[in-house]
Design a protein around this motif. Sequence first.
Motif, PDB file in Angstrom:
ATOM      1  N   GLU A 367      23.372  15.535  29.763  1.00 36.75           N
ATOM      2  CA  GLU A 367      24.236  16.707  29.978  1.00 36.75           C
ATOM      3  C   GLU A 367      23.450  17.875  30.555  1.00 36.75           C
ATOM      4  O   GLU A 367      24.022  18.776  31.180  1.00 36.75           O
ATOM      5  CB  GLU A 367      24.889  17.129  28.654  1.00 36.75           C
ATOM      6  CG  GLU A 367      25.845  16.114  28.057  1.00 36.75           C
ATOM      7  CD  GLU A 367      27.179  16.066  28.805  1.00 36.75           C
ATOM      8  OE1 GLU A 367      27.431  16.969  29.632  1.00 36.75           O
ATOM      9  OE2 GLU A 367      27.938  15.107  28.579  1.00 36.75           O
ATOM     10  N   TYR A 368      22.126  17.872  30.367  1.00 36.91           N
ATOM     11  CA  TYR A 368      21.304  19.021  30.749  1.00 36.91           C
ATOM     12  C   TYR A 368      20.204  18.671  31.750  1.00 36.91           C
ATOM     13  O   TYR A 368      19.682  19.565  32.422  1.00 36.91           O
ATOM     14  CB  TYR A 368      20.653  19.630  29.498  1.00 36.91           C
ATOM     15  CG  TYR A 368      21.641  19.967  28.414  1.00 36.91           C
ATOM     16  CD1 TYR A 368      22.397  21.136  28.487  1.00 36.91           C
ATOM     17  CD2 TYR A 368      21.847  19.113  27.333  1.00 36.91           C
ATOM     18  CE1 TYR A 368      23.329  21.446  27.492  1.00 36.91           C
ATOM     19  CE2 TYR A 368      22.763  19.416  26.340  1.00 36.91           C
ATOM     20  CZ  TYR A 368      23.506  20.579  26.435  1.00 36.91           C
ATOM     21  OH  TYR A 368      24.422  20.882  25.451  1.00 36.91           O
ATOM     22  N   VAL A 369      19.828  17.377  31.823  1.00 41.73           N
ATOM     23  CA  VAL A 369      18.736  16.962  32.708  1.00 41.73           C
ATOM     24  C   VAL A 369      19.236  15.867  33.636  1.00 41.73           C
ATOM     25  O   VAL A 369      19.964  14.965  33.210  1.00 41.73           O
ATOM     26  CB  VAL A 369      17.529  16.424  31.885  1.00 41.73           C
ATOM     27  CG1 VAL A 369      16.386  16.021  32.807  1.00 41.73           C
ATOM     28  CG2 VAL A 369      17.063  17.460  30.872  1.00 41.73           C
ATOM     29  N   ALA A 370      18.857  15.948  34.913  1.00 38.17           N
ATOM     30  CA  ALA A 370      19.280  14.936  35.883  1.00 38.17           C
ATOM     31  C   ALA A 370      18.751  13.560  35.477  1.00 38.17           C
ATOM     32  O   ALA A 370      17.634  13.429  34.992  1.00 38.17           O
ATOM     33  CB  ALA A 370      18.767  15.298  37.279  1.00 38.17           C
ATOM     34  N   MET A 371      19.571  12.519  35.707  1.00 42.40           N
ATOM     35  CA  MET A 371      19.241  11.188  35.236  1.00 42.40           C
ATOM     36  C   MET A 371      17.991  10.646  35.911  1.00 42.40           C
ATOM     37  O   MET A 371      17.197   9.926  35.274  1.00 42.40           O
ATOM     38  CB  MET A 371      20.420  10.248  35.495  1.00 42.40           C
ATOM     39  CG  MET A 371      20.389   8.974  34.661  1.00 42.40           C
ATOM     40  SD  MET A 371      20.448   9.305  32.887  1.00 42.40           S
ATOM     41  CE  MET A 371      18.990   8.424  32.366  1.00 42.40           C
ATOM     42  N   ASN A 372      17.763  10.975  37.163  1.00 39.61           N
ATOM     43  CA  ASN A 372      16.552  10.476  37.820  1.00 39.61           C
ATOM     44  C   ASN A 372      15.290  11.073  37.186  1.00 39.61           C
ATOM     45  O   ASN A 372      14.256  10.408  37.094  1.00 39.61           O
ATOM     46  CB  ASN A 372      16.581  10.726  39.325  1.00 39.61           C
ATOM     47  CG  ASN A 372      16.788  12.185  39.672  1.00 39.61           C
ATOM     48  OD1 ASN A 372      17.139  13.000  38.821  1.00 39.61           O
ATOM     49  ND2 ASN A 372      16.577  12.513  40.934  1.00 39.61           N
ATOM     50  N   THR A 373      15.388  12.317  36.702  1.00 42.58           N
ATOM     51  CA  THR A 373      14.262  12.943  36.005  1.00 42.58           C
ATOM     52  C   THR A 373      14.013  12.265  34.664  1.00 42.58           C
ATOM     53  O   THR A 373      12.862  12.060  34.253  1.00 42.58           O
ATOM     54  CB  THR A 373      14.530  14.439  35.798  1.00 42.58           C
ATOM     55  OG1 THR A 373      14.750  15.066  37.070  1.00 42.58           O
ATOM     56  CG2 THR A 373      13.355  15.115  35.097  1.00 42.58           C
ATOM     57  N   ILE A 374      15.075  11.898  33.968  1.00 35.53           N
ATOM     58  CA  ILE A 374      14.941  11.187  32.695  1.00 35.53           C
ATOM     59  C   ILE A 374      14.245   9.847  32.908  1.00 35.53           C
ATOM     60  O   ILE A 374      13.356   9.458  32.143  1.00 35.53           O
ATOM     61  CB  ILE A 374      16.325  10.983  32.046  1.00 35.53           C
ATOM     62  CG1 ILE A 374      16.906  12.337  31.637  1.00 35.53           C
ATOM     63  CG2 ILE A 374      16.218  10.060  30.830  1.00 35.53           C
ATOM     64  CD1 ILE A 374      18.328  12.252  31.099  1.00 35.53           C
ATOM     65  N   PHE A 375      14.629   9.134  33.967  1.00 38.44           N
ATOM     66  CA  PHE A 375      13.976   7.854  34.275  1.00 38.44           C
ATOM     67  C   PHE A 375      12.478   8.053  34.501  1.00 38.44           C
ATOM     68  O   PHE A 375      11.657   7.249  34.038  1.00 38.44           O
ATOM     69  CB  PHE A 375      14.607   7.220  35.512  1.00 38.44           C
ATOM     70  CG  PHE A 375      15.855   6.433  35.236  1.00 38.44           C
ATOM     71  CD1 PHE A 375      15.857   5.398  34.316  1.00 38.44           C
ATOM     72  CD2 PHE A 375      17.034   6.721  35.906  1.00 38.44           C
ATOM     73  CE1 PHE A 375      17.004   4.662  34.055  1.00 38.44           C
ATOM     74  CE2 PHE A 375      18.196   5.995  35.659  1.00 38.44           C
ATOM     75  CZ  PHE A 375      18.179   4.963  34.730  1.00 38.44           C
ATOM     76  N   LEU A 376      12.103   9.110  35.211  1.00 35.21           N
ATOM     77  CA  LEU A 376      10.699   9.356  35.521  1.00 35.21           C
ATOM     78  C   LEU A 376       9.870   9.559  34.253  1.00 35.21           C
ATOM     79  O   LEU A 376       8.861   8.871  34.038  1.00 35.21           O
ATOM     80  CB  LEU A 376      10.565  10.576  36.425  1.00 35.21           C
ATOM     81  CG  LEU A 376       9.133  11.028  36.742  1.00 35.21           C
ATOM     82  CD1 LEU A 376       8.394   9.957  37.537  1.00 35.21           C
ATOM     83  CD2 LEU A 376       9.141  12.359  37.496  1.00 35.21           C
ATOM     84  N   TYR A 377      10.301  10.475  33.400  1.00 34.34           N
ATOM     85  CA  TYR A 377       9.491  10.822  32.233  1.00 34.34           C
ATOM     86  C   TYR A 377       9.556   9.755  31.145  1.00 34.34           C
ATOM     87  O   TYR A 377       8.561   9.504  30.450  1.00 34.34           O
ATOM     88  CB  TYR A 377       9.911  12.190  31.698  1.00 34.34           C
ATOM     89  CG  TYR A 377       9.443  13.319  32.572  1.00 34.34           C
ATOM     90  CD1 TYR A 377       8.098  13.705  32.567  1.00 34.34           C
ATOM     91  CD2 TYR A 377      10.311  13.966  33.438  1.00 34.34           C
ATOM     92  CE1 TYR A 377       7.641  14.731  33.395  1.00 34.34           C
ATOM     93  CE2 TYR A 377       9.869  14.992  34.266  1.00 34.34           C
ATOM     94  CZ  TYR A 377       8.533  15.367  34.244  1.00 34.34           C
ATOM     95  OH  TYR A 377       8.085  16.369  35.066  1.00 34.34           O
ATOM     96  N   SER A 378      10.700   9.102  30.979  1.00 35.40           N
ATOM     97  CA  SER A 378      10.767   8.027  29.989  1.00 35.40           C
ATOM     98  C   SER A 378       9.862   6.864  30.412  1.00 35.40           C
ATOM     99  O   SER A 378       9.203   6.231  29.584  1.00 35.40           O
ATOM    100  CB  SER A 378      12.208   7.544  29.806  1.00 35.40           C
ATOM    101  OG  SER A 378      12.703   6.914  30.986  1.00 35.40           O
ATOM    102  N   GLY A 379       9.807   6.612  31.735  1.00 35.16           N
ATOM    103  CA  GLY A 379       8.933   5.548  32.230  1.00 35.16           C
ATOM    104  C   GLY A 379       7.461   5.854  32.010  1.00 35.16           C
ATOM    105  O   GLY A 379       6.683   4.993  31.590  1.00 35.16           O
ATOM    106  N   ILE A 380       7.062   7.101  32.264  1.00 40.64           N
ATOM    107  CA  ILE A 380       5.666   7.501  32.060  1.00 40.64           C
ATOM    108  C   ILE A 380       5.285   7.394  30.589  1.00 40.64           C
ATOM    109  O   ILE A 380       4.211   6.882  30.235  1.00 40.64           O
ATOM    110  CB  ILE A 380       5.450   8.943  32.566  1.00 40.64           C
ATOM    111  CG1 ILE A 380       5.584   8.984  34.102  1.00 40.64           C
ATOM    112  CG2 ILE A 380       4.092   9.472  32.128  1.00 40.64           C
ATOM    113  CD1 ILE A 380       5.560  10.385  34.674  1.00 40.64           C
ATOM    114  N   LEU A 381       6.170   7.853  29.699  1.00 40.19           N
ATOM    115  CA  LEU A 381       5.886   7.803  28.266  1.00 40.19           C
ATOM    116  C   LEU A 381       5.798   6.364  27.767  1.00 40.19           C
ATOM    117  O   LEU A 381       4.953   6.033  26.930  1.00 40.19           O
ATOM    118  CB  LEU A 381       6.958   8.571  27.494  1.00 40.19           C
ATOM    119  CG  LEU A 381       6.922  10.098  27.646  1.00 40.19           C
ATOM    120  CD1 LEU A 381       8.147  10.725  26.991  1.00 40.19           C
ATOM    121  CD2 LEU A 381       5.640  10.663  27.033  1.00 40.19           C
TER     122      LEU A 381
END
Length: 397
Positions: A367-381
Motif C-alpha cells: 500500500e505504501y511501497v512499489a512492488m518492484n522495490t519490495i522485490f529488490l530489498y526482499s531478494g537482497i535480504l
Amino acid sequence: MKIFSNSDVRSLFLGQVISQSGDSIFRIGLLWMVLELTSSKAITGAVAMASFLPSLLFSLPAGAIVDRFCKLRIMKTMDLLRFFLMLLIPICYFIGQMNIFLLVVITFLSATATTMFFPARDALIPEIVNDDELGYANTLIQTSWQSAVLLGPALGALLLYYVGQIHLFTANAVTFFVSFVAISCIAVPKKPFVQKNTSALQDMKEGMDYVLKTPLIRSIVLITVGNNLLLMGPAIVGIPIFVKEILHLNVEHYAWAEASLAGGIIIGVPIMAWISRNTKHMGKVLLWGLIFDGLTHCPLYFATTFKQTAITLFIHSIFIPMVTVSRTTLIQQSIPRELSGRIFSIIYMCVIGSTALSVSLTGLLAEYVAMNTIFLYSGILCASAGVWGFIFGIHRH
C-alpha cells in the motif's frame, strides 16, 4: 532414473502429484463457491485463512502422533478422511444443504488432515530409500507440488467446462482416493502403537527442545522462517500486484507469469537430482540456493515488460528446489528417526505460519511501497541469509 526403480518412491510420487493436483482444483472451486454464496471478499478471505490455521494449531501434536504410530497408516487414514470430506460438498449441494458454515468446517478439517499427512510423508521417506538416495528421492517428492501446479489448473479448467463447478470437489475427492490406493502399495512394516511413559505434551516438548538445543536444526528453522517471511509474500501476492500495477497488464498475463514460475521449477528438478547424486554437503547446496533464490528476485526491480518479467521468474524458480530439497534431505540425515515426525511438523508449522504472515505483511507494505522495490530489498535480504549461513558453518554439513 535410478530412484524410479524403487516402486515405493514411484507410488508415493504418483499419489502426491495426483492428490496435490486435486488441491489446486479444490482452491479454484472453494473460493469461487464462497463468493457465490456470500458475495463477500472478507468472508472469502476468512475461509482461505481456515486452511492456514490447523498447521499453526495442531502441528506440534501432529508430530508427536506421527512418531508414535505407523507413518504409512497415518497417511492412508488422512487420504481417506479427505476423500470423504470432499464428497460431502457435492452431496450437500445436491440435497440443498450447502452453506458457508459447512464449507468452513470442511476446509478446516481437510487442512487438519494435511497437517498430519505431510510430516508423516517426510518422515517416511528415509524408511523406503537408502541414505545415499535421500536427496534424489526428495527431489521427486518435494517437487511433486510443482508438477501439480501445471496439471491441476488445466484439469480444473476442463472440468469447469465439461461437468460444472460443483464436480471440482468430486474430482478432488477422487484424487485423494487414488493417492490412498497408490501409497497402499508402499511396503513398510506396520509400526504398532508405542507405549511410552511420557505424555503427548512431554513428547512435544522433547521435539522443541531438540530443535532449540541442536545448532544445525535450529539454524535451519531460523533460515526457513526468514526465507518464507522475505520471499513467500512477494511470490504469492506480489506477482499479481506487480503485473497489474507495475506492468499494467491483465489476469491472463498473471497466469502466464505463474506458468513461468512452474516452468523454471520443472527445469530445476533434474538439476537438483544431479546435484543430489554428486554431493554429500547438502548444507552448502541449501545456502547457495538461498543466495540465488534471493538474488534472482532482484531483477524484477528493473523489469518493465512482461517478457523481462517472465524470464526473471523462470530463472528465479530454477533455484527453488535447491532450497526445499536440500533442507528436507539435510534434516533427514541429521535427526534421530524417533523424532522425525516432530521435527518435520515444526518445519511445516514454520513454513505455513511464516508464509501466512508474509502474505499479510506484503499486502500491507504494498500500500505504501512499489512492488518492484519490495522485490529488490526482499531478494537482497534473502541472499544475505544464505551468507550468514556460511558464517555459522551450515555449509560443513
